[in-house]
Scaffold this motif. Structure first.
Motif, PDB file in Angstrom:
ATOM      1  N   ASP A 146      34.290  33.771  34.728  1.00  0.00           N
ATOM      2  CA  ASP A 146      33.909  35.088  35.177  1.00  0.00           C
ATOM      3  C   ASP A 146      32.597  35.220  35.751  1.00  0.00           C
ATOM      4  O   ASP A 146      31.652  35.335  34.810  1.00  0.00           O
ATOM      5  CB  ASP A 146      34.247  36.190  34.338  1.00  0.00           C
ATOM      6  CG  ASP A 146      34.252  37.708  34.988  1.00  0.00           C
ATOM      7  OD1 ASP A 146      33.392  37.681  35.954  1.00  0.00           O
ATOM      8  OD2 ASP A 146      34.550  38.720  34.165  1.00  0.00           O
ATOM      9  N   TYR A 187      28.018  37.735  37.781  1.00  0.00           N
ATOM     10  CA  TYR A 187      26.677  37.342  37.719  1.00  0.00           C
ATOM     11  C   TYR A 187      26.115  36.362  38.377  1.00  0.00           C
ATOM     12  O   TYR A 187      25.022  35.885  38.176  1.00  0.00           O
ATOM     13  CB  TYR A 187      25.982  37.745  36.462  1.00  0.00           C
ATOM     14  CG  TYR A 187      26.208  39.194  35.879  1.00  0.00           C
ATOM     15  CD1 TYR A 187      25.766  40.148  36.411  1.00  0.00           C
ATOM     16  CD2 TYR A 187      27.272  39.245  34.940  1.00  0.00           C
ATOM     17  CE1 TYR A 187      26.213  41.439  36.136  1.00  0.00           C
ATOM     18  CE2 TYR A 187      27.814  40.253  34.504  1.00  0.00           C
ATOM     19  CZ  TYR A 187      27.193  41.427  35.055  1.00  0.00           C
ATOM     20  OH  TYR A 187      27.633  42.958  34.722  1.00  0.00           O
ATOM     21  N   SER A 225      30.505  43.483  43.563  1.00  0.00           N
ATOM     22  CA  SER A 225      29.794  44.571  42.708  1.00  0.00           C
ATOM     23  C   SER A 225      28.448  44.433  42.427  1.00  0.00           C
ATOM     24  O   SER A 225      27.517  45.370  42.580  1.00  0.00           O
ATOM     25  CB  SER A 225      30.685  44.993  41.511  1.00  0.00           C
ATOM     26  OG  SER A 225      32.017  45.269  41.785  1.00  0.00           O
ATOM     27  N   LYS A 226      28.079  43.088  41.835  1.00  0.00           N
ATOM     28  CA  LYS A 226      26.695  43.016  41.295  1.00  0.00           C
ATOM     29  C   LYS A 226      26.048  42.516  42.205  1.00  0.00           C
ATOM     30  O   LYS A 226      24.558  42.444  41.771  1.00  0.00           O
ATOM     31  CB  LYS A 226      26.952  41.954  40.197  1.00  0.00           C
ATOM     32  CG  LYS A 226      28.043  42.554  38.938  1.00  0.00           C
ATOM     33  CD  LYS A 226      27.913  43.883  38.240  1.00  0.00           C
ATOM     34  CE  LYS A 226      29.048  44.475  37.648  1.00  0.00           C
ATOM     35  NZ  LYS A 226      29.985  43.635  36.832  1.00  0.00           N
ATOM     36  N   SER A 268      37.031  42.913  40.482  1.00  0.00           N
ATOM     37  CA  SER A 268      37.574  41.709  39.723  1.00  0.00           C
ATOM     38  C   SER A 268      38.164  42.183  38.372  1.00  0.00           C
ATOM     39  O   SER A 268      38.969  41.731  37.821  1.00  0.00           O
ATOM     40  CB  SER A 268      36.633  40.739  39.304  1.00  0.00           C
ATOM     41  OG  SER A 268      35.448  41.258  38.970  1.00  0.00           O
ATOM     42  N   ASP A 269      37.927  43.483  38.131  1.00  0.00           N
ATOM     43  CA  ASP A 269      38.843  44.127  37.198  1.00  0.00           C
ATOM     44  C   ASP A 269      40.195  44.171  37.275  1.00  0.00           C
ATOM     45  O   ASP A 269      41.003  43.947  36.312  1.00  0.00           O
ATOM     46  CB  ASP A 269      38.370  45.579  36.926  1.00  0.00           C
ATOM     47  CG  ASP A 269      37.175  45.883  36.172  1.00  0.00           C
ATOM     48  OD1 ASP A 269      36.751  45.114  35.320  1.00  0.00           O
ATOM     49  OD2 ASP A 269      36.863  47.229  36.242  1.00  0.00           O
ATOM     50  N   ARG A 281      34.630  47.979  45.475  1.00  0.00           N
ATOM     51  CA  ARG A 281      35.816  47.248  44.789  1.00  0.00           C
ATOM     52  C   ARG A 281      36.330  46.119  45.176  1.00  0.00           C
ATOM     53  O   ARG A 281      37.438  45.959  45.874  1.00  0.00           O
ATOM     54  CB  ARG A 281      36.915  48.465  44.370  1.00  0.00           C
ATOM     55  CG  ARG A 281      36.405  49.924  44.113  1.00  0.00           C
ATOM     56  CD  ARG A 281      35.386  49.555  42.817  1.00  0.00           C
ATOM     57  NE  ARG A 281      36.146  48.985  41.786  1.00  0.00           N
ATOM     58  CZ  ARG A 281      35.489  48.016  41.138  1.00  0.00           C
ATOM     59  NH1 ARG A 281      34.430  47.557  41.317  1.00  0.00           N
ATOM     60  NH2 ARG A 281      36.172  47.528  40.038  1.00  0.00           N
ATOM     61  N   ASN A 329      28.138  38.992  29.989  1.00  0.00           N
ATOM     62  CA  ASN A 329      27.930  40.333  29.778  1.00  0.00           C
ATOM     63  C   ASN A 329      28.514  40.631  28.733  1.00  0.00           C
ATOM     64  O   ASN A 329      29.596  40.477  28.190  1.00  0.00           O
ATOM     65  CB  ASN A 329      28.608  41.066  30.924  1.00  0.00           C
ATOM     66  CG  ASN A 329      28.469  42.638  30.963  1.00  0.00           C
ATOM     67  OD1 ASN A 329      27.690  43.169  30.235  1.00  0.00           O
ATOM     68  ND2 ASN A 329      29.239  43.355  31.717  1.00  0.00           N
ATOM     69  N   THR A 376      32.582  38.740  42.200  1.00  0.00           N
ATOM     70  CA  THR A 376      32.760  39.933  42.597  1.00  0.00           C
ATOM     71  C   THR A 376      31.714  40.389  43.652  1.00  0.00           C
ATOM     72  O   THR A 376      30.559  39.883  43.525  1.00  0.00           O
ATOM     73  CB  THR A 376      32.681  40.972  41.550  1.00  0.00           C
ATOM     74  OG1 THR A 376      32.794  42.411  41.854  1.00  0.00           O
ATOM     75  CG2 THR A 376      31.412  40.835  40.580  1.00  0.00           C
TER      76      THR A 376
HETATM   77  C1  LIG Z   1      31.053  44.016  36.134  1.00  0.00           C
HETATM   78  C2  LIG Z   1      31.888  42.760  35.513  1.00  0.00           C
HETATM   79  C3  LIG Z   1      33.101  42.817  35.885  1.00  0.00           C
HETATM   80  C4  LIG Z   1      33.822  43.710  37.068  1.00  0.00           C
HETATM   81  O1  LIG Z   1      33.469  43.629  38.202  1.00  0.00           O
HETATM   82  P1  LIG Z   1      34.387  44.372  39.434  1.00  0.00           P
HETATM   83  O2  LIG Z   1      34.434  43.446  40.410  1.00  0.00           O
HETATM   84  O3  LIG Z   1      33.382  45.615  39.724  1.00  0.00           O
HETATM   85  O4  LIG Z   1      35.589  45.080  38.894  1.00  0.00           O
HETATM   86  C5  LIG Z   1      34.001  41.620  35.648  1.00  0.00           C
HETATM   87  N1  LIG Z   1      33.399  40.769  34.936  1.00  0.00           N
HETATM   88  C6  LIG Z   1      32.242  40.959  34.355  1.00  0.00           C
HETATM   89  C7  LIG Z   1      31.857  39.872  33.420  1.00  0.00           C
HETATM   90  C8  LIG Z   1      31.218  41.983  34.623  1.00  0.00           C
HETATM   91  O5  LIG Z   1      30.255  42.066  34.116  1.00  0.00           O
END
Ligand SMILES: *Cc1c(COP(=O)(O)O)cnc(C)c1O
Length: 352
Positions: free
Chosen positions: A186, A189, A214-215, A87-88, A222, A161, A212
């Motif tokens: 966003d 989480y 990721s978490k 999501s970056d 990615r 975050n 995402t």
């Molecule tokens: C970790 C995080 C992201 C980034 O997530 P990726 O998909 O790994 O790039 C985006 N927003 C928040 C609030 C995060 O904590």
């Protein structure tokens, strides 16, 4: 000689620091999930990756991933989905999308550092609204800032975050209602939270819900995604690199979502551990545990720097927030680990 060429605002920055730590460390600094697929699933994934058409340019539309995401997370039918290399990447291109001269990006602080970074990168005015000292949202101040600065884009991390503290849904809804620009919720989480705006994705036109993989266990893939109105997703599609996703992560992400019960099982463990860890840490002297709806907890503890170093000496890496923002004085952020990792952490914290 580069100094003459590189943009001054980039010369003035330092690169994002990725922690390099020995293998025997317990890594509780970056909201990674401590679980990997069991061998049988790893082997199934390996055979799918082996036959992925990596001789061809990736095509998300034929990968089937978007449909898998829709089903797994109940994304409304009328919402369109954009995929990002994390999501970056979506944050980056959403910011670029509105980077007209004098455009403003608004975010709450402290919040995810990439919002500010991208405002800086693309030359937007950056307006930040401080959270309350207990990390709840200051709605009056946020609405006043929206009225004053008419931001082209607003980023709200929900849950936030690096604090984990939930915002009231009606406050976030009030921000969406007041905004004349794009509002990005966003939900990195979201899987750990009792509330989500994802069912609302698709309406109004300026709202985007970002998530995402990721978490929830797949930071290495990615893979980020955003759901919203077709008009907004279509504009974003014009500037996203055409081949930003790759067959290996598209394939692996689809595989992962086809094993969603495995994912959910670990989310449940981590959520239960969040409650246990919060309770245990709140018993320590001079310690505040902030309520969290994410897979980390943020605490305020006397002599946070010492506590951080003590954990590091015992091969546990957490995130030192102290020093990064005035509201984060003596704060530390601890990613929820597996139960045995959390036990080690608690034991070290309890030692005088
Ligand atoms: C970790 C995080 C992201 C980034 O997530 P990726 O998909 O790994 O790039 C985006 N927003 C928040 C609030 C995060 O904590």
């Amino acid at each position: 000689m580069l100094n003459h060429i590189i943009r001054p605002n980039i010369l003035a920055q330092t690169a994002y620091q990725i922690a390099n730590i020995p293998n025997d460390f317990i890594k509780l600094d970056a909201m990674e999930v401590p679980y990997q697929f069991p061998t049988e699933l790893q082997n199934q994934l390996a055979s799918q990756l082996a036959t992925a058409p990596i001789n061809r340019y990736p095509n998300p539309a034929t990968s089937g991933l978007q449909n898998e995401l829709r089903q797994a997370f109940n994304i409304p039918e009328h919402a369109q989905i954009a995929l990002g290399n994390g999501s970056d990447e979506l944050i980056q291109f959403l910011t670029l999308l509105v980077a007209k001269p004098n455009a403003t990006l608004l975010a709450l602080e402290p919040s995810f550092v990439m919002y500010r970074h991208n405002a800086e990168l693309f030359g937007l005015n950056y307006v930040s609204v401080p959270l309350n000292p207990d990390f709840t949202l200051n709605l009056a101040a946020t609405l006043a800032a929206i009225a004053e600065h008419q931001p082209a884009i607003i980023f709200i991390a929900y849950p936030n975050n690096p604090t984990g503290v939930p915002f009231r849904r009606k406050d976030v809804q009030a921000i969406i209602n007041a905004a004349t620009g794009i509002v990005v919720i966003d939900e990195a989480y979201g899987a750990f939270s009792s509330d989500s705006f994802l069912p609302q994705a698709g309406q109004p036109e300026n709202l985007l819900i970002m998530r995402t993989m990721s978490k929830i266990g797949f930071a290495g893939l990615r893979l980020g995604y955003a759901a919203g109105h077709a008009n907004l997703i279509n504009e974003l599609a014009k500037i996203l690199p055409p081949y930003n996703m790759n067959w290996l992560s598209l394939t692996a992400a689809k595989f992962a979502l086809q094993h969603k019960s495995w994912i959910d099982q670990h989310i449940a463990i981590l959520t239960a551990e969040r409650a246990r860890l919060s309770h245990e840490i709140s018993q320590l002297p001079n310690t505040t545990v902030f309520p969290s709806q994410a897979n980390f907890i943020t605490i305020r503890i006397a002599e946070a720097e010492k506590v951080f170093n003590k954990l590091k000496e015992n091969k546990i890496l957490i995130k030192k927030l102290h020093g990064s923002h005035p509201l984060l004085d003596n704060c530390l952020r601890i990613t929820i680990g597996a139960p045995e990792q959390n036990n080690l952490l608690i034991n070290i914290l309890k030692k005088p």
